[in-house]
Structure formats: C-alpha cells, structure tokens
Design an enzyme around this catalytic site. Structure first.
Site, mmCIF file in Angstrom:
data_model
loop_
_atom_site.group_PDB
_atom_site.id
_atom_site.type_symbol
_atom_site.label_atom_id
_atom_site.label_comp_id
_atom_site.label_asym_id
_atom_site.label_seq_id
_atom_site.Cartn_x
_atom_site.Cartn_y
_atom_site.Cartn_z
ATOM 1 N N ARG A 54 44.631 46.225 42.962
ATOM 2 C CA ARG A 54 43.373 46.158 43.689
ATOM 3 C C ARG A 54 42.718 44.781 43.606
ATOM 4 O O ARG A 54 42.453 44.133 44.609
ATOM 5 C CB ARG A 54 42.426 47.199 43.090
ATOM 6 C CG ARG A 54 41.489 47.869 44.040
ATOM 7 C CD ARG A 54 40.812 49.007 43.268
ATOM 8 N NE ARG A 54 41.717 49.487 42.234
ATOM 9 C CZ ARG A 54 42.639 50.414 42.457
ATOM 10 N NH1 ARG A 54 42.714 50.992 43.617
ATOM 11 N NH2 ARG A 54 43.482 50.783 41.507
ATOM 12 N N THR A 55 42.477 44.324 42.382
ATOM 13 C CA THR A 55 41.716 43.088 42.216
ATOM 14 C C THR A 55 42.492 41.877 42.764
ATOM 15 O O THR A 55 41.942 41.036 43.454
ATOM 16 C CB THR A 55 41.360 42.877 40.733
ATOM 17 O OG1 THR A 55 40.685 44.039 40.258
ATOM 18 C CG2 THR A 55 40.461 41.679 40.554
ATOM 19 N N LYS B 93 58.985 31.295 29.647
ATOM 20 C CA LYS B 93 59.930 30.334 29.063
ATOM 21 C C LYS B 93 59.330 29.644 27.839
ATOM 22 O O LYS B 93 59.898 28.700 27.318
ATOM 23 C CB LYS B 93 60.301 29.258 30.089
ATOM 24 C CG LYS B 93 61.023 29.775 31.312
ATOM 25 C CD LYS B 93 61.276 28.627 32.271
ATOM 26 C CE LYS B 93 61.883 29.136 33.571
ATOM 27 N NZ LYS B 93 61.888 28.079 34.598
ATOM 28 N N ARG C 1 43.083 36.688 35.249
ATOM 29 C CA ARG C 1 42.987 37.945 34.499
ATOM 30 C C ARG C 1 43.911 37.845 33.293
ATOM 31 O O ARG C 1 45.053 37.410 33.422
ATOM 32 C CB ARG C 1 43.389 39.135 35.358
ATOM 33 C CG ARG C 1 43.585 40.399 34.503
ATOM 34 C CD ARG C 1 43.784 41.629 35.297
ATOM 35 N NE ARG C 1 42.540 42.037 35.936
ATOM 36 C CZ ARG C 1 42.398 43.210 36.560
ATOM 37 N NH1 ARG C 1 43.400 44.051 36.645
ATOM 38 N NH2 ARG C 1 41.246 43.520 37.118
ATOM 39 N N HIS D 155 34.298 41.937 33.574
ATOM 40 C CA HIS D 155 34.954 41.974 34.888
ATOM 41 C C HIS D 155 33.831 41.804 35.915
ATOM 42 O O HIS D 155 33.425 42.760 36.566
ATOM 43 C CB HIS D 155 35.690 43.314 35.057
ATOM 44 C CG HIS D 155 36.600 43.372 36.244
ATOM 45 N ND1 HIS D 155 36.649 42.392 37.215
ATOM 46 C CD2 HIS D 155 37.523 44.304 36.618
ATOM 47 C CE1 HIS D 155 37.545 42.735 38.125
ATOM 48 N NE2 HIS D 155 38.089 43.883 37.786
#
Lengths: 207, 309
Positions: free
Chosen positions: B61-62, B89, B111, B139
């Site tokens: 969604r975000t 890596k 995020r 958030h």
C-alpha cells in the site's frame, strides 16, 4: 506624486512611488465594469454564432468572478445557460522553481470540454505565461473545439506567442509598473490600480 | 510567527510538527484529490524530479501509494527493495545513501524495521527524507491520511473521540496518530490486551481501557490496528480465537457505538481476527477511502516539499 488618468471612459489611478506624500492613501477610482464586459459578451455570441457550445472557464483567482459576471451578460443576450468553470493553474506553472510555494486551489469544470468553444477568462494579460499554463491544464480535461481568451486588461509585454480574442481595455504600461484589478467578490471593491515601481505584495492571485 | 514552508524539509514524524503545520498539510490536500479523479491523472508539476522509494520492509500500500503520487506529479520514481539491493552484498546503509545521493536524487522515501533510520539518513543527507514507517516509532503520512479521511467524513476533527484498538505498543500508526490527534484537540482512547498497551500512555493525554464494549460506546471513530504477527517476538495473547473474542470489531460490537461511527484500518486487514468481514465491507467503513486519500495526501506532501526552489 499621484495622478489620475482618464482614458475613454476608464478611470485609472496611477499611484506615485517613493517620496509620495499620499502613498498611504488609496488613490484609485472605481471603474465602470459593465460596459466592456457587455461588449465582450456580444462579441462571444457573434463569434460563436450563439452560446450553445460555449463554456466559460475563469482562471483563479480573479478570472472566476469575472467569468461569472460575463455569464450574467451572456444570459441577457441569449437565454441558453452557459456552463461556468474555474481552473487553478498552479500545478502547470513554469515558474514554480523560482518562487515559494503557492497554495493550490480547486479546479472545477462543469462539463466535458470535448468539442466545446472554451472561453478562458482572466483579469490581466501580461507575459502570457499564465495563459500557456491554463491551456496545458485545459487540454488535460479534453479536446475543446477552440480555446478563446477574454481579458479585462491587456497591458502588453508578451513573452510568448499568445494574444487575447476579447479585450476589455488595452492599457499601455511600463515593465516596472504593476497592474492590479480589484473585484468586489474578492477584494470588496471594483478598481483598477496602476502602481509604478517596486512590486507590491498581494495576498492571492497574480496578473 | 513565520509563514509555514515545507520546501526542502524532511517529514519524519508527527511529534515534530506543530498543530498549525499539520493543519496546513491537511488543507493542502483537496485539489490533489481532484487530480486523481480526472481522465488524465497527471500534472507536470514535478517534471525532472527524482524520488527514490527505499523500502526495507514489505509494503504494498504505502510503497505503491508513494509511487503513484510521485508519478501523478510527473516525478520519476524509482523503487529499491532490500532483497535486490546491494545491502544484501554487505554494503552499509550510509554507503548506499551516499551512492543514491551521488545520482542526484531529489527526495528519499524510507521505510525500515528499525526506529530512527529515516532520522539518521535525514541528518546525513542534504536531500529531504520522508519517513514511510520506522519500526514501532512513527508513520506520519498514515496519520495525515487518517486525519484527512476523518475530517472528510465527519466534517471536523476538534472534540471528536477516537478509539484505537489493538496492539498499541507495536504500532507506529497508533503513535503518529496519537501525537497528531492530541495536537488537533481530539480525544484519544486506546483499547487492547494489557500486554499490548505500553506504560505511560496517560502522559500523552490518552485514556486507556481494556474493555472494548465499554470503550466503543461514545466513540466517533474506531480505528482498528493490525495484529502484527511478524513483529511479535513473544506471544502477547493466548490464541487468535481468544483475541478475536475480546477485540475483534464485529457488527454486534459496532451497534454499541454511535449511529454515525466511522471505522478505519490502516491495512492490511486480517479478516476475522481484528475486524469482521461484514464491518470491513460495511457502510461505516472508510478503509478504501483511506487508501484513495493516501495518494492525494502524498501528492500534496511531495508538492510542498519539492515544489518551488
């Protein structure tokens, strides 16, 4: 020094610059609006052979009440109702990078524009950049048959190949002058202001 | 008071914003919602700007919402997901951020499962950073879209009572919302099993309850939080059935609330666990409206941060 200019029935106040003893006083004169708007309404009817396919779209801020006034004049000539919309061009401007954020206002178009004769309405035509942005915005909403431009005042100094189809009044100006149209609906009074020199801060809209 | 200006600023959390700034952001949203309703859902405003979505946690969604928002504003949006990035890596976060900045990226959306990572990157990088969720911390764009949706449906925010239900302790959505709602003069009540309520909530001006049936009675908004099974290191409730028994928003529970109550959920929803399907799909639910508004909120934010010089 403050002087009043009278041109062919239009009263324009020319406000003095620095050192003006009356610079704090408001030195403009109400302008008889209805004359040029009524004439423009007749020209719109004549050019589009009626108002059946005409849509008026005012450019925010001051183009919107002007479009509504034009609509009232059109009603007196042709009873057919003409849709009136409002367009905000902030998101289409080419000078966003150059200045601080402008608030974005709503765009509301009353009907699909495909095949219509869209008359853009604005208060002052200057560089033509606002009109360029408005045309870009309009074409995102459809494909009008024609886009026409009605302005209350054309002050010259175009920077793009753009001209108005309907002009209330041509006002020759110098580049360092400011032309301000005040409208009752937005500013509480009707007036045209010609200010020499430095740009004067204004709360909303632009020429 | 100086004029509010978000140009070039980070958005890291609601805790850092004033009530006036939150108000300014909310008021900027409606014209952008209109853009998404057009046939041609695109304006040229952010042409030439590059936005990188840097997501270290799964998100549909975000991430999609930020991507759509950026693209509707004509920015170029690049998604970097951790599974395919060079972090796997062994590159450090800082080196990776340096490399992204060296590619003249204009804005970073981050995020991360660890609280504070967007803040660290924001301090380190000269470009603006938007926090799209950091651990159990904040958030902020979710709180903005929740507030916008509440105001759209109820007409105003002030003096409205919001009930947040579920895993408050692990919820960044709850934290951001509590900060913002308190600043805007809303009443906030939280409800959930004691194991999911962090200590010190009262200091934030929040009422605490563990009886859902009682707490729901005069609520204007019920915001259900997702049970985050992936975040629970320890077992916070005996079984899903027992949790649902006490804290699932069922049609029967909803009848105890005001007639015009609004139901929100940040998604993704666990049907039958924290919310019953008939409630999630019912008339009181604004869950999909939240998603629609999320795009408009993020468009407005990108405009305010990246528009202008």
């Amino acid at each position: 020094m403050t002087s009043l200019r009278v041109q062919g029935g239009f009263f324009l106040a020319r406000k003095g610059t620095k050192g003006c003893s009356r610079s704090k006083g408001r030195s403009w004169t109400p302008w008889p609006w209805s004359g040029p708007l009524r004439r423009i309404a007749h020209e719109i009817v004549e050019r589009n052979r009626g108002t059946q396919q005409v849509v008026l779209v005012g450019i925010r801020t001051r183009g919107v009440p002007l479009a509504q006034r034009l609509h009232r004049h059109l009603q007196q000539i042709e009873p057919h109702p003409v849709p009136v919309g409002a367009i905000d061009i902030t998101l289409y401007r080419d000078d966003l990078r150059l200045q601080k954020n402008r608030p974005v206002h709503a765009t509301s178009l009353p009907c699909p524009l495909d095949g219509k004769h869209v008359v853009l309405v604005d208060d002052v035509l200057y560089t033509g950049r606002s009109i360029r942005a408005a045309m870009d915005a309009l074409t995102d909403f459809g494909r009008p048959q024609t886009i026409q431009l009605a302005v209350l005042i054309d002050r010259g100094h175009r920077e793009l190949p753009i001209r108005a189809d309907y002009v209330g009044k041509n006002v020759p100006t110098a580049r360092n002058e400011q032309v301000r149209v005040l409208l009752r609906e937005v500013d509480g009074e009707d007036a045209v202001l010609l200010v020499a020199g430095e740009p004067v801060p204004r709360t909303q809209g632009d020429a | 008071m100086t004029a509010i200006d978000f140009r070039g600023r980070d958005l890291l959390g609601m805790a850092e914003l004033s009530a006036a700034e939150i108000r300014y952001l909310l008021d900027a949203v409606p014209p952008f919602k209109e853009v998404s309703q057009r046939d041609i859902k695109k304006v040229p405003t952010l042409r030439g700007k590059t936005i990188v979505n840097l997501f270290f946690e799964p998100s549909t969604r975000t991430r999609t919402s930020f991507e759509i928002a950026g693209k509707r504003m004509s920015a170029d949006v690049i998604n970097v997901s951790v599974a395919t990035s060079s972090l796997s890596k062994g590159e450090s976060l800082r080196d990776m951020a340096d490399n992204l900045a060296a590619m003249q990226v204009d804005l970073l959306v981050v995020r991360h499962q660890v609280a504070g990572v967007p803040h660290m990157l924001a301090r380190y990088l000269s470009i603006p950073v938007i926090n799209a969720g950091d651990g159990a911390h904040e958030h902020p764009t979710q709180a903005l879209l929740d507030l916008f949706t509440i105001e759209e449906r109820l007409g105003s925010l002030r003096d409205k009572t919001v009930l947040l239900v579920g895993d408050i302790a692990n919820s960044r959505v709850a934290r951001s919302n509590i900060f913002a709602m308190r600043k805007l003069g809303m009443r906030v009540r939280v409800c959930g099993p004691r194991t999911m309520l962090p200590p010190g909530l009262e200091r934030l001006g929040v009422e605490v309850s563990s009886d859902f049936d009682e707490a729901i009675q005069d609520a204007d908004v019920v915001m259900m939080l997702r049970i985050q099974r992936e975040r629970h290191g320890e077992v916070l409730f005996p079984s899903p059935q027992e949790y649902a028994e006490r804290y699932c928003l069922t049609a029967e529970r909803l009848r105890r609330a005001k007639a015009e109550v609004l139901v929100l959920h940040p998604g993704p929803i666990n049907r039958g666990l924290e919310i019953a399907p008939e409630v999630a799909d019912g008339l009181a639910s604004a869950i999909l409206q939240q998603v629609t508004n999320g795009v408009a909120v993020r468009m407005a934010l990108l405009y305010l941060i990246l528009g202008g010089s």
